[in-house]
Scaffold this motif. Structure first.
Motif, PDB file in Angstrom:
ATOM      1  N   ALA A   5      58.803  38.439  16.285  1.00  0.00           N
ATOM      2  CA  ALA A   5      59.933  39.397  15.880  1.00  0.00           C
ATOM      3  C   ALA A   5      61.301  38.666  15.759  1.00  0.00           C
ATOM      4  CB  ALA A   5      60.264  40.792  16.825  1.00  0.00           C
ATOM      5  N   GLN A   6      61.684  38.044  16.790  1.00  0.00           N
ATOM      6  CA  GLN A   6      63.011  37.223  16.698  1.00  0.00           C
ATOM      7  C   GLN A   6      63.107  36.361  15.338  1.00  0.00           C
ATOM      8  OE1 GLN A   6      63.049  35.619  20.609  1.00  0.00           O
ATOM      9  NE2 GLN A   6      64.372  37.277  21.468  1.00  0.00           N
ATOM     10  N   LEU A   7      61.726  35.701  15.304  1.00  0.00           N
ATOM     11  CA  LEU A   7      61.680  34.670  14.272  1.00  0.00           C
ATOM     12  C   LEU A   7      61.832  35.404  12.680  1.00  0.00           C
ATOM     13  CD1 LEU A   7      61.169  31.780  13.289  1.00  0.00           C
ATOM     14  CD2 LEU A   7      58.627  32.446  13.436  1.00  0.00           C
ATOM     15  N   TYR A   8      61.040  36.514  12.660  1.00  0.00           N
ATOM     16  CA  TYR A   8      61.153  37.355  11.345  1.00  0.00           C
ATOM     17  C   TYR A   8      62.535  37.613  11.213  1.00  0.00           C
ATOM     18  CZ  TYR A   8      60.644  40.700   7.912  1.00  0.00           C
ATOM     19  OH  TYR A   8      60.662  41.147   6.710  1.00  0.00           O
ATOM     20  N   ASP A   9      63.418  38.155  12.232  1.00  0.00           N
ATOM     21  CA  ASP A   9      64.761  38.660  11.976  1.00  0.00           C
ATOM     22  C   ASP A   9      65.580  37.168  11.660  1.00  0.00           C
ATOM     23  OD1 ASP A   9      64.215  40.897  12.339  1.00  0.00           O
ATOM     24  OD2 ASP A   9      64.589  40.909  14.892  1.00  0.00           O
ATOM     25  N   TYR A  10      65.247  35.989  12.167  1.00  0.00           N
ATOM     26  CA  TYR A  10      65.904  34.971  12.112  1.00  0.00           C
ATOM     27  C   TYR A  10      65.729  34.389  10.747  1.00  0.00           C
ATOM     28  CZ  TYR A  10      67.390  30.069  12.684  1.00  0.00           C
ATOM     29  OH  TYR A  10      67.925  28.563  12.533  1.00  0.00           O
ATOM     30  N   VAL A  11      64.536  34.354  10.318  1.00  0.00           N
ATOM     31  CA  VAL A  11      64.253  33.736   8.931  1.00  0.00           C
ATOM     32  C   VAL A  11      64.990  34.706   7.822  1.00  0.00           C
ATOM     33  CG1 VAL A  11      62.258  33.554   7.238  1.00  0.00           C
ATOM     34  CG2 VAL A  11      62.098  32.646   9.392  1.00  0.00           C
ATOM     35  N   ASN A  60      66.788  26.515  21.451  1.00  0.00           N
ATOM     36  CA  ASN A  60      66.490  27.326  20.607  1.00  0.00           C
ATOM     37  C   ASN A  60      66.220  28.769  21.163  1.00  0.00           C
ATOM     38  OD1 ASN A  60      64.880  29.079  18.902  1.00  0.00           O
ATOM     39  ND2 ASN A  60      63.214  27.469  18.844  1.00  0.00           N
ATOM     40  N   THR A  61      66.815  29.755  20.689  1.00  0.00           N
ATOM     41  CA  THR A  61      66.701  31.294  21.434  1.00  0.00           C
ATOM     42  C   THR A  61      65.659  32.081  20.780  1.00  0.00           C
ATOM     43  OG1 THR A  61      68.740  31.970  20.191  1.00  0.00           O
ATOM     44  CG2 THR A  61      69.069  31.179  22.335  1.00  0.00           C
ATOM     45  N   VAL A  62      65.057  31.591  19.759  1.00  0.00           N
ATOM     46  CA  VAL A  62      63.996  32.614  18.969  1.00  0.00           C
ATOM     47  C   VAL A  62      62.661  32.076  19.479  1.00  0.00           C
ATOM     48  CG1 VAL A  62      63.295  32.938  16.717  1.00  0.00           C
ATOM     49  CG2 VAL A  62      65.547  31.975  16.996  1.00  0.00           C
ATOM     50  N   ARG A  63      62.340  33.300  20.451  1.00  0.00           N
ATOM     51  CA  ARG A  63      61.150  32.771  21.431  1.00  0.00           C
ATOM     52  C   ARG A  63      59.903  33.586  20.839  1.00  0.00           C
ATOM     53  NH1 ARG A  63      62.078  28.642  23.273  1.00  0.00           N
ATOM     54  NH2 ARG A  63      60.364  29.075  24.784  1.00  0.00           N
ATOM     55  N   ASN A  64      59.860  34.770  20.143  1.00  0.00           N
ATOM     56  CA  ASN A  64      58.907  35.541  19.572  1.00  0.00           C
ATOM     57  C   ASN A  64      58.798  35.569  18.151  1.00  0.00           C
ATOM     58  OD1 ASN A  64      60.291  37.920  19.113  1.00  0.00           O
ATOM     59  ND2 ASN A  64      60.239  38.215  21.435  1.00  0.00           N
ATOM     60  N   ARG A 111      59.034  26.580  18.816  1.00  0.00           N
ATOM     61  CA  ARG A 111      59.410  27.492  19.671  1.00  0.00           C
ATOM     62  C   ARG A 111      60.187  26.756  20.846  1.00  0.00           C
ATOM     63  NH1 ARG A 111      54.583  30.956  21.505  1.00  0.00           N
ATOM     64  NH2 ARG A 111      55.256  32.149  19.570  1.00  0.00           N
ATOM     65  N   ASP A 112      60.026  25.471  21.309  1.00  0.00           N
ATOM     66  CA  ASP A 112      60.724  24.767  22.248  1.00  0.00           C
ATOM     67  C   ASP A 112      61.473  23.796  21.955  1.00  0.00           C
ATOM     68  OD1 ASP A 112      59.132  26.425  24.279  1.00  0.00           O
ATOM     69  OD2 ASP A 112      57.414  25.020  24.062  1.00  0.00           O
ATOM     70  N   ALA A 113      61.509  23.536  20.409  1.00  0.00           N
ATOM     71  CA  ALA A 113      62.525  22.528  19.919  1.00  0.00           C
ATOM     72  C   ALA A 113      63.782  22.830  19.864  1.00  0.00           C
ATOM     73  CB  ALA A 113      61.794  22.268  18.395  1.00  0.00           C
ATOM     74  N   PRO A 114      64.820  22.128  19.552  1.00  0.00           N
ATOM     75  CA  PRO A 114      66.118  22.611  19.636  1.00  0.00           C
ATOM     76  C   PRO A 114      66.528  23.547  18.315  1.00  0.00           C
ATOM     77  CG  PRO A 114      65.995  20.067  20.109  1.00  0.00           C
ATOM     78  CD  PRO A 114      64.800  20.641  19.717  1.00  0.00           C
ATOM     79  N   ALA A 115      67.442  24.197  18.481  1.00  0.00           N
ATOM     80  CA  ALA A 115      67.638  25.208  17.457  1.00  0.00           C
ATOM     81  C   ALA A 115      67.898  24.610  15.873  1.00  0.00           C
ATOM     82  CB  ALA A 115      68.864  25.878  17.700  1.00  0.00           C
ATOM     83  N   ASP A 116      68.800  23.271  15.809  1.00  0.00           N
ATOM     84  CA  ASP A 116      68.586  22.874  14.529  1.00  0.00           C
ATOM     85  C   ASP A 116      67.514  22.506  13.733  1.00  0.00           C
ATOM     86  OD1 ASP A 116      71.586  23.035  14.792  1.00  0.00           O
ATOM     87  OD2 ASP A 116      71.708  21.081  15.642  1.00  0.00           O
ATOM     88  N   PHE A 117      66.504  22.297  14.822  1.00  0.00           N
ATOM     89  CA  PHE A 117      64.956  21.805  14.053  1.00  0.00           C
ATOM     90  C   PHE A 117      64.499  22.795  13.594  1.00  0.00           C
ATOM     91  CE2 PHE A 117      64.815  17.850  17.135  1.00  0.00           C
ATOM     92  CZ  PHE A 117      65.814  17.080  16.283  1.00  0.00           C
ATOM     93  N   LEU A 118      64.507  23.911  14.462  1.00  0.00           N
ATOM     94  CA  LEU A 118      64.022  25.339  13.856  1.00  0.00           C
ATOM     95  C   LEU A 118      64.432  25.774  12.442  1.00  0.00           C
ATOM     96  CD1 LEU A 118      61.993  27.773  13.976  1.00  0.00           C
ATOM     97  CD2 LEU A 118      64.004  28.624  15.358  1.00  0.00           C
ATOM     98  N   LYS A 119      65.828  25.368  12.458  1.00  0.00           N
ATOM     99  CA  LYS A 119      66.470  25.901  11.206  1.00  0.00           C
ATOM    100  C   LYS A 119      66.081  25.019  10.067  1.00  0.00           C
ATOM    101  CE  LYS A 119      71.135  26.742   9.138  1.00  0.00           C
ATOM    102  NZ  LYS A 119      72.480  26.695   9.360  1.00  0.00           N
ATOM    103  N   MET A 120      65.959  23.904  10.504  1.00  0.00           N
ATOM    104  CA  MET A 120      65.537  22.847   9.293  1.00  0.00           C
ATOM    105  C   MET A 120      64.352  23.289   8.718  1.00  0.00           C
ATOM    106  SD  MET A 120      63.635  19.510   9.164  1.00  0.00           S
ATOM    107  CE  MET A 120      62.622  19.793   7.866  1.00  0.00           C
ATOM    108  N   ILE A 121      63.117  23.683   9.572  1.00  0.00           N
ATOM    109  CA  ILE A 121      61.949  23.833   8.959  1.00  0.00           C
ATOM    110  C   ILE A 121      61.903  25.254   8.399  1.00  0.00           C
ATOM    111  CG2 ILE A 121      60.864  25.092  10.989  1.00  0.00           C
ATOM    112  CD1 ILE A 121      59.217  22.348   8.806  1.00  0.00           C
ATOM    113  N   VAL A 122      62.653  26.250   8.765  1.00  0.00           N
ATOM    114  CA  VAL A 122      62.921  27.394   8.045  1.00  0.00           C
ATOM    115  C   VAL A 122      63.403  27.328   6.885  1.00  0.00           C
ATOM    116  CG1 VAL A 122      64.042  29.581   8.286  1.00  0.00           C
ATOM    117  CG2 VAL A 122      62.761  28.779  10.278  1.00  0.00           C
ATOM    118  N   VAL A 123      64.370  26.542   6.634  1.00  0.00           N
ATOM    119  CA  VAL A 123      65.327  26.184   5.261  1.00  0.00           C
ATOM    120  C   VAL A 123      64.114  25.651   4.370  1.00  0.00           C
ATOM    121  CG1 VAL A 123      66.945  24.557   4.263  1.00  0.00           C
ATOM    122  CG2 VAL A 123      67.503  26.114   6.164  1.00  0.00           C
ATOM    123  N   HIS A 124      63.495  24.816   5.064  1.00  0.00           N
ATOM    124  CA  HIS A 124      62.351  24.140   4.026  1.00  0.00           C
ATOM    125  C   HIS A 124      61.379  25.026   3.538  1.00  0.00           C
ATOM    126  CE1 HIS A 124      59.657  20.496   3.320  1.00  0.00           C
ATOM    127  NE2 HIS A 124      58.973  21.156   3.292  1.00  0.00           N
TER     128      HIS A 124
END
Length: 165
Positions: A45-51, A39-43, A108-121
């Motif tokens: 601001a990056q999370l906001y842009d990603y979502v 996962n490269t979304v660390r803060n 923040r420390d999970a694999p990128a796919d898991f972050l995407k899954m929770i954001v999609v949710h």
């Protein structure tokens, strides 16, 4: 303590396979092999842009997001991996609504796919407040492997619990 608390409701044959992976100490290696993209979304601001990018791609006509942050107060134990809230504030003589998404810091420390899954949710909750058929159809529209990712995320949380013991 139940080691498979995140997997309640799944069929017994799946739980038996998970127990076997745990007994053979292969659960972590299996997950690391399957989800090797960090996962490269660390803060925030990056999370906001990603979502926002995911929202713009799939939910263009929905209401704008006011805030997206990692939240250390969200407790995985209480089954809150993320939250979506609509906050109404009085602004002059009008009522103004703001949408917020909060994601547990474990992602923040999970694999990128898991972050995407929770954001999609959480994004799906912008259109469908309940966990119903339409909600899950929207989730699979935004992420085709949504159900597999949800199951594997539950395995990941189980693995984290075992490592912390």
């Amino acid at each position: 303590m139940d080691t498979l608390k995140y997997l309640s409701g799944y069929p017994e044959h799946l739980l038996a396979r998970v127990r076997r992976l745990i007994d053979e100490d292969r659960l972590g290696a299996m997950l690391a092999n399957r989800y090797d993209q960090p996962n490269t979304v660390r803060n925030d601001a990056q999370l906001y842009d990603y979502v926002q990018a995911l929202k713009d791609r799939h939910l263009r006509k929905s209401v704008p997001l006011g805030k997206v942050v990692y939240d250390s107060r969200l407790q995985v134990m209480k089954h809150a991996l993320g939250t979506h809230t609509a906050i109404s504030r009085v602004h002059g003589g009008r009522l103004r609504a703001s949408r917020e998404i909060r994601i547990a810091t474990v992602f923040r420390d999970a694999p990128a796919d898991f972050l995407k899954m929770i954001v999609v949710h959480e994004l799906a909750h912008m259109r469908e407040p309940e966990h119903n058929k339409a909600f899950y159809q929207l989730c699979t529209h935004m992420e085709a492997d949504y159900h597999q990712l949800e199951f594997d995320l539950r395995l990941y949380l189980t693995h984290l619990d075992l490592v912390r013991r």
